[in-house]
Design an enzyme around this catalytic site. Structure first.
Site, short mmCIF file in Angstrom:
data_model
loop_
_atom_site.label_atom_id
_atom_site.label_comp_id
_atom_site.label_asym_id
_atom_site.label_seq_id
_atom_site.Cartn_x
_atom_site.Cartn_y
_atom_site.Cartn_z
N CYS B 414 0.81 -1.21 0.00
CA CYS B 414 0.00 0.00 0.00
C CYS B 414 0.85 1.27 0.00
CB CYS B 414 -0.94 -0.01 1.18
SG CYS B 414 -0.12 -0.28 2.74
N HIS B 457 -1.35 0.58 7.28
CA HIS B 457 -1.77 0.98 5.95
C HIS B 457 -1.28 2.40 5.68
CE1 HIS B 457 -4.13 0.38 2.39
NE2 HIS B 457 -4.86 1.47 2.60
N ASP B 472 -7.54 6.34 -1.53
CA ASP B 472 -6.76 5.13 -1.23
C ASP B 472 -6.42 4.40 -2.52
OD1 ASP B 472 -5.51 2.97 -0.25
OD2 ASP B 472 -7.12 2.31 1.08
#
Lengths: 325, 668
Positions: B414, B457, B472
């Site tokens: 991520c 994250h 995101d």
């Protein structure tokens, strides 16, 4: 300064805990205060509280509160353990100045389960001995010592206990209504014995009882008593392990006399010591003797009671300082 | 000079020694190895003194020499340890030296005091149930050692009973104090250990997060007051990174300086909030850092929580141990610029060099698209078309990492996606920044949620006219990550918790049940014991008292004081109850007291019968007769073998006689 404070304290104590023949400890005569370790412990609680607060840590706070609560609870436990003790001095014969004796103290409790060390000391002095309340034999003893002859008022007795965790010092200063006569220390040389003709008073002849003189015939063996001269000890018997025995002699020539002290001068204390020694000596020989000292005349006699009277009279003679002032 | 052995068969000393050893062993991590060895030496010396193998203590000169040596070593290592660990090591070192020297009462008491303090300090480092119980045991043992020191001849069972009783008496009072005494915020800054920091860090290179996501340690727990937000909305913000140097992101130095200044002036940022909100309590695991976690626009009333202008929450104290705080998150409120213009200026900065291909592509993007939304769509489309992969095992990208990721590897975690996207946006003239934190969280029942390190994250926030928008990029390539969490998202490559020990046990059902049970207990512990805070306290009081009003609080405090007094009285009153149990004795004593009121004292040496006889001349005939009967009953009850019935009769007779005695004395 320290002396002054102690005087004030004693005066206050005389009002607070007046002298009694025996004591039962209760809230009227017990003092209780955190011990030195107790203060350290409180500081520790505070530090832990700050640590717990600054790290926002509940467990440390709980520890801190727990220790504080423990202190509170131990206050009660400490008091309950100390209260209810009964204290009473044991019997003690009169003593000679300069000779330490053991002072017996009987400790009893109405309730079971008293525990912990009890520290004993004379007021203002170091702790002499400690007894553990759950395991000791009565009486507890303390050394008692007086350098001066005369009437001795027992000093205050300080008892303290740190039970159960040492956080609190529980203590009391007790004054027992207990008087002792301290005899003068027996000392050589012996005092001259006067012969007073009972019919014509005033005429007297003086003779000295000298060591080894006039000791005619061996009479019997008796227990050795303090103050008797060493040369009366039957060493043969002592070597056999029969203990110290004293040889008693019977004298045919002189069986009575007077011990006379005419006036009080700067040698008074020495003279009294010599008189004391002579009294004991005369008694050991079984003579009849009378005592004539300023302020007191004791007619001739013999026996334990008579000797005791004489010794008491000697102990209570007013000192040089008292007379001149 | 040789000193004699005060420790021979001294149980108090031995116990103290063993406690110090146990305590030091539990502090294995924060203590230096040589300090532990020193403790071990002291323990061996003390034990051999106890057993009288060794008859004499060490000489003071040897010890002084040793102390100087230790002090030098500690001073040398201490610089790197930081204040907290340095102090802890110093304390343990000093107490082990003192233990070697232990002789007088004073030494002993000092050592006991230090042990209690160490116990408190140990609770900073270890707080779970097992350790807490162990420390409680050590605390009781310390008290036992004290009791043994005060009363050395008592046997162990008696001492244990005595200390146990004291503890049981003290515990309710302590709990009451904890529940009721107002809780204060931290009074001043405490030093923190410089040990290994765990969890997120304030500097991120894209590979780091993948490392972190391989561990299954707990990060924090959340208890929601209402419903929990859905899985895909659980973006726990922790850190906002605004400084990018081409490969790494970090908190902007200027922002950091600003935060220091605001914190110094004790000014906190209070965002404008509106709309519905989630209320929850978070119990964070220790990270030794300051930042906290929260959803969306969060506010907190707790005194130990401080809010920064980038909407993150920070703790005023480093998280040396578990920390509980309460948050309200307004999930419909927009994140406006914290400091107008500053945010924009900081978040358009890009490094001059590095990543040439990316810069080139960004200038193309900027030319082709006019709005930020379009640029974002273009990037998303690019990633989807090029079949980017989401992986926990990204390749190494040492030089020009963004170029390498976008145009060669096309696979990453991520943080790679977030980093590349934010950089692209900045290059295209859209202010953007990287946010790290956690996504997701495992609900256990509907009670609480656990968030683990593998939920770590990173995502992007870009500045629109309505404020900061969350973006995101991971969702473009791995939608499963959002919906079901990391485990599902990387299932295909079998890399989830691959290097964690016992990882394959996760598939066994009973083991999972056990794990859940342990987690529940741990949760309960951290929520109600470690996390008991001001709010809980107020709730508790409210539940007890209803509306909090001054008179109620006053009344309540008085009641509490009364309760404590009653508790103490209950401990106190027991002897009285016991006296009442022996009825004959009780009645006889009452009779004696009655007589004493009329000046008739029994001398302490006189027995009951003699006393009764001696009264003949002192009182009237009638009272005398009553007392004589009473005395006879008393002696019979005490000294004669009687049946239960006879006893009962005699006791009753005593009661009658006592009453009659009272009447006849009063008549007189």
């Amino acid at each position: 300064m320290a002396g002054f404070i102690q005087q004030r304290l004693l005066r206050w104590l005389d009002k607070r805990i007046p002298a009694q023949p025996r004591f039962s400890l209760h809230r009227g005569n017990i003092f209780i205060f955190p011990s030195r370790f107790g203060w350290l412990y409180l500081l520790l609680c505070l530090t832990l509280f700050i640590l717990g607060t600054n790290y926002q840590n509940n467990l440390i706070l709980l520890l801190s509160f727990f220790l504080m609560a423990l202190m509170l609870v131990s206050l009660f436990s400490s008091y309950l353990n100390f209260a209810g003790l009964n204290l009473q001095p044991g019997k003690l014969a009169n003593i000679y100045a300069g000779n330490p004796v053991s002072f017996p103290l009987w400790i009893e409790s109405r309730k079971e389960g008293k525990a912990g060390k009890l520290h004993l000391a004379w007021f203002g002095e170091k702790v002499q001995s400690a007894v553990e309340l759950d395991n000791f034999t009565n009486p507890a003893t303390l050394n008692l010592f007086s350098a001066k002859r005369g009437k001795l008022q027992l000093p205050r007795l300080t008892l303290c206990s740190y039970y159960p965790l040492g956080l609190f010092r529980c203590w009391t200063h007790l004054a027992f209504d207990f008087h002792l006569i301290v005899y003068p220390t027996p000392m050589l040389p012996l005092w001259p014995v006067s012969h007073r003709d009972t019919t014509s008073a005033g005429q007297q002849s003086v003779s000295c009882v000298k060591e080894g003189q006039d000791l005619d015939d061996f009479d019997s063996l008796t227990d050795y008593r303090l103050g008797q001269p060493l040369y009366h000890i039957a060493w043969k018997q002592a070597a056999k392990g029969q203990g110290l025995l004293s040889k008693k002699f019977s004298s045919q020539t002189q069986q009575s006399g007077w011990l006379i002290l005419h006036h009080i001068d700067q040698h008074l204390e020495d003279n009294l010591c010599r008189l004391c020694q002579t009294c004991l000596e005369m008694d050991a020989r079984g003579w009849e003797f009378g005592l004539d000292i300023p302020g007191k005349v004791i007619p001739p006699g013999k026996g334990k009671e008579h000797v005791r009277q004489c010794l008491v009279a000697l102990a209570l003679v007013k000192g040089v300082a008292d007379v001149t002032s | 000079m040789l000193r004699l052995n005060p420790s021979a068969h001294n149980n108090a000393h031995l116990l103290l020694t063993l406690i110090l050893m146990a305590l030091s062993l539990t502090l294995f991590e924060p203590l230096q190895l040589w300090v532990l060895l020193l403790v071990l030496c002291a323990v061996i010396i003390r034990v051999s003194l106890y057993l009288n193998w060794q008859k004499h203590q060490l000489s003071i000169r040897t010890l002084n020499l040793m102390a100087i040596l230790c002090a030098i070593v500690l001073a040398y290592f201490g610089w790197q340890l930081g204040l907290l660990l340095g102090m802890l090591n110093l304390l343990v070192m000093a107490s082990s030296l003192k233990l070697m020297l232990l002789a007088s009462r004073r030494d002993y008491f000092q050592l006991i005091g230090v042990q209690f303090f160490l116990l408190g300090a140990a609770l900073v480092f270890n707080q779970n149930i097992a350790f807490s119980l162990f420390y409680a045991l050590l605390c009781v043992l310390l008290l036992l050692s004290l009791a043994c020191h005060i009363n050395p001849s008592a046997r162990w069972p008696i001492l244990i009973k005595r200390v146990g009783k004291l503890c049981l008496q003290a515990l309710p009072i302590a709990v009451l104090m904890l529940l009721v005494l107002p809780k204060l915020g931290p009074l001043w800054q405490m030093p923190t250990g410089k040990g290994t920091q765990t969890g997120l860090s304030d500097k991120v290179s894209p590979g780091d997060l993948a490392q972190l996501a391989r561990t299954d340690d707990l990060a924090f727990r959340v208890t929601f007051e209402g419903n929990a937000p859905p899985m895909s909305q659980r973006y726990w913000r922790a850190l906002v990174m605004e400084d990018f140097d081409g490969s790494n992101w970090q908190v902007h130095p200027y922002r950091r300086k600003l935060q220091e200044r605001y914190k110094g002036a004790n000014q906190t940022f209070s965002p404008q909030v509106s709309g519905p909100a989630h209320s929850y309590q978070i119990i964070a695991e220790p990270t030794k850092q300051r930042w906290l976690f929260a959803l969306d626009v969060a506010t907190s009333q707790d005194s130990h929580v401080w809010q920064s202008h980038d909407y993150t929450l920070q703790s005023r104290i480093p998280l040396q141990s578990n920390l509980a705080y309460r948050v309200r998150s307004y999930y419909q409120t927009a994140l406006h610029e914290g400091i107008p213009n500053l945010d924009k200026r900081l978040n358009l900065q890009t490094p001059e060099q590095a990543n040439p291909r990316t810069r080139e592509w960004a200038s193309q993007l900027k030319a082709q698209n006019t709005s930020a939304e379009q640029i974002i769509q273009a990037i998303a489309k690019f990633m989807q078309q090029q079949e980017f992969r989401y992986t926990l095992k990204p390749g190494r990208m040492p030089v020009d990492p963004v170029d390498r990721f976008l145009f060669e590897e096309k696979a990453g975690f991520c943080s790679h996606y977030a980093s590349a996207t934010a950089y692209l946006l900045r290059l295209s003239g859209v202010p953007a920044r990287l946010v790290t934190g956690y996504l997701g969280g495992e609900m256990r029942g509907d009670r609480y949620m656990s968030v683990y390190q593998y939920d770590a994250h990173a995502w992007v926030e870009w500045l629109s006219d309505e404020g900061w928008q969350r973006l995101d990029p991971t969702a473009w390539v791995a939608p499963l990550r959002l919906q079901f969490g990391l485990e599902q998202a990387v299932e295909f490559e079998q890399s989830f918790l691959a290097d964690a020990p016992l990882a394959n046990l996760r598939n066994i059902e009973w083991f999972n049940n056990l794990r859940g049970l342990m987690a529940d207990m741990d949760y309960w512990w951290s929520r109600w014991v470690l996390g008991f805070d001001q709010q809980n306290q107020q709730d508790l009081l409210k539940a007890l008292l209803g509306e909090l009003k001054l008179w109620k609080l006053l009344l309540f405090s008085f009641t509490l004081v009364a309760v404590i007094a009653l508790l103490l009285a209950a401990y106190h009153i027991r002897p009285w109850l016991q006296a009442r149990q022996n009825l004959p004795h009780w009645y006889y004593q009452k009779a004696l007291k009655l007589l004493a009121r009329y000046d008739i004292q029994r001398p302490y040496w006189q027995g009951p019968q003699d006393f009764s006889m001696s009264l003949a001349t002192k009182s009237d005939k009638q009272s005398l007769q009553h007392f004589a009967i009473l005395t006879r009953c008393f002696t019979h009850l005490n000294y004669r073998p009687l049946t239960a019935q006879q006893k009962k009769r005699l006791v009753r007779q005593m009661r009658h006689q006592l009453r009659k005695l009272k009447r006849s004395l009063a008549k007189k």
